[in-house]
Write a protein that holds these residues in place. Structure first.
Motif: not given
Length: 386
Positions: A23-33, A36-48
Motif C-alpha cells: 500500500v505504500a510504494g513509490s506510486e502511492a507516495m507520489r500520489r499523496a505528495m 494538500e492533505s498529504g495523505f490518501e484517506v484509503d491508506v490511512w483507513q487501512k492503517i487504522t
C-alpha cells in the motif's frame, strides 16, 4: 547489553514490511505528495481499521493494544523506510503521547476513544517562529478570565496542522510565565490554519493562529497551578525517539537502494559495485545504520520505563537526544551518499533517492538540530557529574 526482538516483535516487523510493500510504494507516495492533505484517506483507513497500528501503545483500558514504545518504533522504522504519507506521526506520537502523559481522565476518555475508532486525528502545536525547537520556542500566551482561558499566538511547523481534527497547544501564562497545555477542536472559534509548503513534500506542515480563542477549564491539561514545561519536554523527547526510529528506516532504505543500484550499474565494462571505493562507502553506510539501531531501541526501552513510571525513565531526555542526534545524522549521511553513488540519476524526479534526502534534511532540523541535542547531552552529563 544484548538486545533482540522477541517472536511477537519480529512478527510485527514482518507484517509491517508485507503490508507497506502493498500500500505504500513509490506510486502511492507520489500520489499523496500531490495532495494538500498529504495523505490518501484509503491508506490511512487501512492503517487504522485493518492493521490497528494507531492502537499500538494506547493502554488496553482505552481499547488500545497496550504494547510499548519498542513496538511503536518497529512500525515507525518501517514507515520511515517507505516514506509513508499518513497522519500517523502527528496523531500517534504527538497526540496520543500528550494525552497519556498529561491528559485528565475525562480528556483521555473523550479523545482516546475517538482516536481508537479512527474518527479523530490530533497533533501538537507549540513552536513560534525563529525561537528554536525546545520549550523555549513557545511564544503563544494565555490568561485566565473567570473560569475560562483566552489564548493568543502563532504556531509554526505544525505537522498535519491543516488537516487534523484537534490540537494540543502550548502557551505561557501572561502573569507568571508558566507554561500550560490545552486540547481543543480545530473548529473552535478563533482558530485559523494554513498549509505551509516545505522542502519535504512527503510530510505536510502548517501554520496555526489562535486569536482570542476562549476555552473552558475542561480543555486545560494537567494541573492549573503547576508549570507544564517539564511535561512538554517529555512529550518532545518521546517525539524525538519516534523521529529517530523513522530516520533509521530512511538510513537503511538509502543503503538498500544504493547497494541494489551499484550491483547492476556498469561502467568500464564492470559492475560499479565491484570498485573498492564504493564498497568502502557502502560499509560506512551500514555502520551508520547499525549504530543508529542501537541508539533507537535503547531509547525506546527508556521510553517504556518512563511511561511505566520507573526510575530509569529519568534518562529519557538524554536517551532521546542521543538517538535524535545520531539517527538524523546517519539518515542525512546515507541519503547524501546514496545521491552520489547513484550518479546523475539520483537527482532526477523519476528516482526516489532525492525524496529520502529531503526527508532526512527536514528531520535533521526538526525538534532540534544535532548541535542543539549535543549541547543538551553535555548539560545533562556535566550537570550529573557536578
Amino acid at each position: 547489553m544484548e538486545f533482540s526482538f522477541n517472536p511477537e516483535q519480529q512478527h510485527i516487523a514482518e507484517v509491517a514490511d508485507t503490508f507497506l510493500g502493498s500500500v505504500a510504494g513509490s506510486e502511492a507516495m507520489r500520489r499523496a505528495m500531490k495532495r494538500e492533505s498529504g495523505f490518501e484517506v484509503d491508506v490511512w483507513q487501512k492503517i487504522t481499521q485493518k492493521m490497528g497500528w494507531h492502537l499500538t501503545h494506547i493502554p488496553e483500558q482505552f481499547n488500545g493494544l497496550g504494547l510499548g514504545y519498542i513496538e511503536l518504533c518497529i512500525l515507525l522504522e518501517r514507515m520511515g523506510a517507505n516514506l509513508v504519507c499518513a497522519p500517523f506521526y502527528s496523531t500517534v506520537v504527538f497526540g496520543v503521547n500528550a494525552l497519556l502523559i498529561t491528559g485528565t481522565k475525562a480528556q483521555k476518555q473523550h479523545w482516546l476513544e475517538q482516536i481508537v475508532t479512527g474518527q479523530k486525528r490530533l497533533t501538537l502545536a507549540y513552536s513560534g517562529q525563529g525561537r528554536g525547537w525546545g520549550t523555549e520556542s513557545v511564544t503563544a500566551q494565555y490568561q485566565k478570565k473567570d473560569n475560562d482561558f483566552i489564548i493568543n499566538g502563532n504556531y509554526h511547523y505544525v505537522i498535519d496542522g491543516h488537516t487534523v481534527d484537534a490540537l494540543v497547544v502550548a502557551a505561557r501564562e501572561i502573569k507568571s510565565g508558566n507554561l500550560g497545555l490545552f486540547v481543543l477542536p480545530t473548529n473552535t472559534e478563533g482558530v485559523t490554519r494554513c498549509w505551509t509548503p516545505s522542502m519535504d513534500q512527503t510530510r505536510k506542515l502548517a501554520t496555526v493562529k489562535l486569536s482570542n480563542v476562549i476555552l473552558g477549564k475542561d480543555s486545560f491539561m494537567g494541573e492549573e497551578s503547576g508549570d507544564s514545561l517539564p511535561t512538554l519536554d517529555n512529550i518532545l523527547a518521546l517525539a524525538c525517539i519516534a523521529l529517530a526510529a523513522e530516520q533509521m528506516g530512511v538510513a537503511e532504505k538509502s543503503l538498500n537502494m544504493t547497494v541494489s543500484y551499484i550491483a547492476q550499474r556498469k561502467q568500464f565494462d564492470r559492475v560499479i559495485g565491484g570498485f573498492q571505493a564504493l564498497k568502502h562507502k557502502a560499509a560506512d553506510m551500514l555502520n551508520r545504520v547499525e549504530s543508529a539501531r542501537s541508539a533507537v531501541y535503547y531509547a525506546a526501552c527508556i521510553a517504556n520505563e518512563f511511561m511505566a513510571g520507573n526510575d530509569m525513565g529519568a534518562e529519557l531526555l538524554e536517551a532521546a537526544s542521543i538517538a535524535k542526534a545520531y539517527c538524523c545524522e546517519a539518515a542525512y549521511f546515507n541519503s547524501g551518499l546514496a545521491l552520489q553513488m547513484h550518479g546523475g540519476v539520483g537527482f532526477t524526479w523519476e528516482y526516489d533517492v532525492h525524496l529520502y534526502f529531503k526527508r532526512a534534511k527536514a528531520a535533521q532540523v526538526s525538534l532540534g538540530d544535532t548541535a542543539w541535542h549535543k549541547e543538551r547531552i553535555a548539560d545533562i552529563v556535566l550537570g550529573s557529574a557536578d
